[in-house]
Design an enzyme around this catalytic site. Structure first.
Site, PDB file in Angstrom:
ATOM      1  N   ASP A  33      36.955   5.012  -1.100  1.00  0.00           N
ATOM      2  CA  ASP A  33      36.791   4.397   0.019  1.00  0.00           C
ATOM      3  C   ASP A  33      38.296   4.551   1.080  1.00  0.00           C
ATOM      4  OD1 ASP A  33      34.710   3.222  -1.028  1.00  0.00           O
ATOM      5  OD2 ASP A  33      35.370   1.179  -1.025  1.00  0.00           O
ATOM      6  N   ASP A  34      37.782   4.285   2.157  1.00  0.00           N
ATOM      7  CA  ASP A  34      39.120   3.950   3.307  1.00  0.00           C
ATOM      8  C   ASP A  34      39.699   5.638   3.854  1.00  0.00           C
ATOM      9  OD1 ASP A  34      38.625   1.476   2.381  1.00  0.00           O
ATOM     10  OD2 ASP A  34      40.628   1.290   1.885  1.00  0.00           O
ATOM     11  N   HIS A  84      31.848   2.847   5.806  1.00  0.00           N
ATOM     12  CA  HIS A  84      32.683   1.945   5.515  1.00  0.00           C
ATOM     13  C   HIS A  84      33.227   1.116   6.554  1.00  0.00           C
ATOM     14  CE1 HIS A  84      34.891  -0.103   2.248  1.00  0.00           C
ATOM     15  NE2 HIS A  84      35.946   0.404   2.745  1.00  0.00           N
ATOM     16  N   HIS A  88      37.260  -1.452   9.196  1.00  0.00           N
ATOM     17  CA  HIS A  88      37.503  -2.424   7.821  1.00  0.00           C
ATOM     18  C   HIS A  88      37.580  -3.832   8.123  1.00  0.00           C
ATOM     19  CE1 HIS A  88      39.136  -2.559   3.818  1.00  0.00           C
ATOM     20  NE2 HIS A  88      38.633  -1.432   3.638  1.00  0.00           N
ATOM     21  N   TYR A 124      36.169  -4.445   1.331  1.00  0.00           N
ATOM     22  CA  TYR A 124      36.415  -5.628   0.400  1.00  0.00           C
ATOM     23  C   TYR A 124      35.223  -6.198  -0.537  1.00  0.00           C
ATOM     24  CZ  TYR A 124      40.287  -5.863   3.964  1.00  0.00           C
ATOM     25  OH  TYR A 124      41.293  -5.666   4.874  1.00  0.00           O
ATOM     26  N   HIS A 174      40.270   4.639  -4.057  1.00  0.00           N
ATOM     27  CA  HIS A 174      40.536   4.589  -2.536  1.00  0.00           C
ATOM     28  C   HIS A 174      41.408   5.877  -2.214  1.00  0.00           C
ATOM     29  CE1 HIS A 174      39.725   0.482  -3.310  1.00  0.00           C
ATOM     30  NE2 HIS A 174      39.473   0.427  -1.979  1.00  0.00           N
TER      31      HIS A 174
HETATM   32 ZN   LIG Z   1      37.723  -0.334   1.991  1.00  0.00          ZN
END
Ligand SMILES: [Zn+2]
Length: 205
Positions: A33-34, A84, A88, A124, A174
């Protein structure tokens, strides 16, 4: 604070329409992720290549906008890219209209870069039922969280807990600067462990 490496069953029960694991006999599903993040995502791609592993990257629109070439590299190497959100946002603390707009913006960037699909992961893991019902997406959660973003992480504990994954488990890492140090320690161990056991690593479709 107690860290949950494994998603509690009560959480899964509360959100039965979300995807917590994938029926499979012999595959593990790695997710990142991210990103995309220069250096970090590229390091992950190298690790995956060496292990002949495929994975799914839940990218942020704002990151993709800055690094579209890394986004396209992810796809060209046979991995998947999911949305995603753009920036965020935490669903529990965000009004539905604003949240859905951020999802839409993220998707718009992915489409422009040519990496979009129907997969979505809420930042999250926090998303309201009202938001879920208005998102016509496959919402992919996880069964195992690495906690790689935590600077005080006990890395050996994280590795030991992730090794408890089973066929069909979805693991979260991540590809961000913040997680890079822990990721470098954890990911090679996890790839080697499950490879030795004869598992495959597959992307989510
Ligand atoms: Zn994230």
């Amino acid at each position: 604070m107690r860290r949950h490496y494994q998603t509690p069953w009560i959480t899964r029960m509360w959100y039965p329409s979300l995807i917590w694991n994938i029926p499979s006999q012999d595959s593990i599903y790695l997710t990142f992720d991210d990103g995309p993040t220069p250096e970090v995502t590229e390091w992950v791609l190298d690790q995956l290549n060496q292990a002949d592993a495929k994975a799914t990257f839940f990218c942020l629109g704002k990151q993709m906008e800055e690094h579209p070439e890394i986004g396209r590299k992810i796809i060209s190497q046979g991995h998947q890219v999911g949305n995603h959100t753009y920036s965020h946002l935490k669903g529990w603390k965000t009004k539905d209209a604003r949240y859905l707009e951020d999802v839409r913006l993220g998707e718009e960037v992915m489409k422009e870069v040519g990496v979009g699909n129907n997969l979505f992961r809420p930042p999250y893991g926090r998303i309201k039922k009202s938001q879920i019902s208005r998102l016509d997406r496959q919402i992919i959660m996880w069964s195992h969280l690495s906690w790689d973003f935590d600077p005080n992480l006990n890395v050996s504990e994280s590795i030991a807990r992730l090794k408890q994954a089973r066929p069909g488990s979805i693991l979260v890492f991540h590809d961000s600067q913040k997680s890079f140090k822990n990721l470098k320690a954890i990911l090679p161990e996890i790839l080697a462990h499950f490879q030795a056991k004869g598992f495959k690593f597959e992307a989510i479709f």
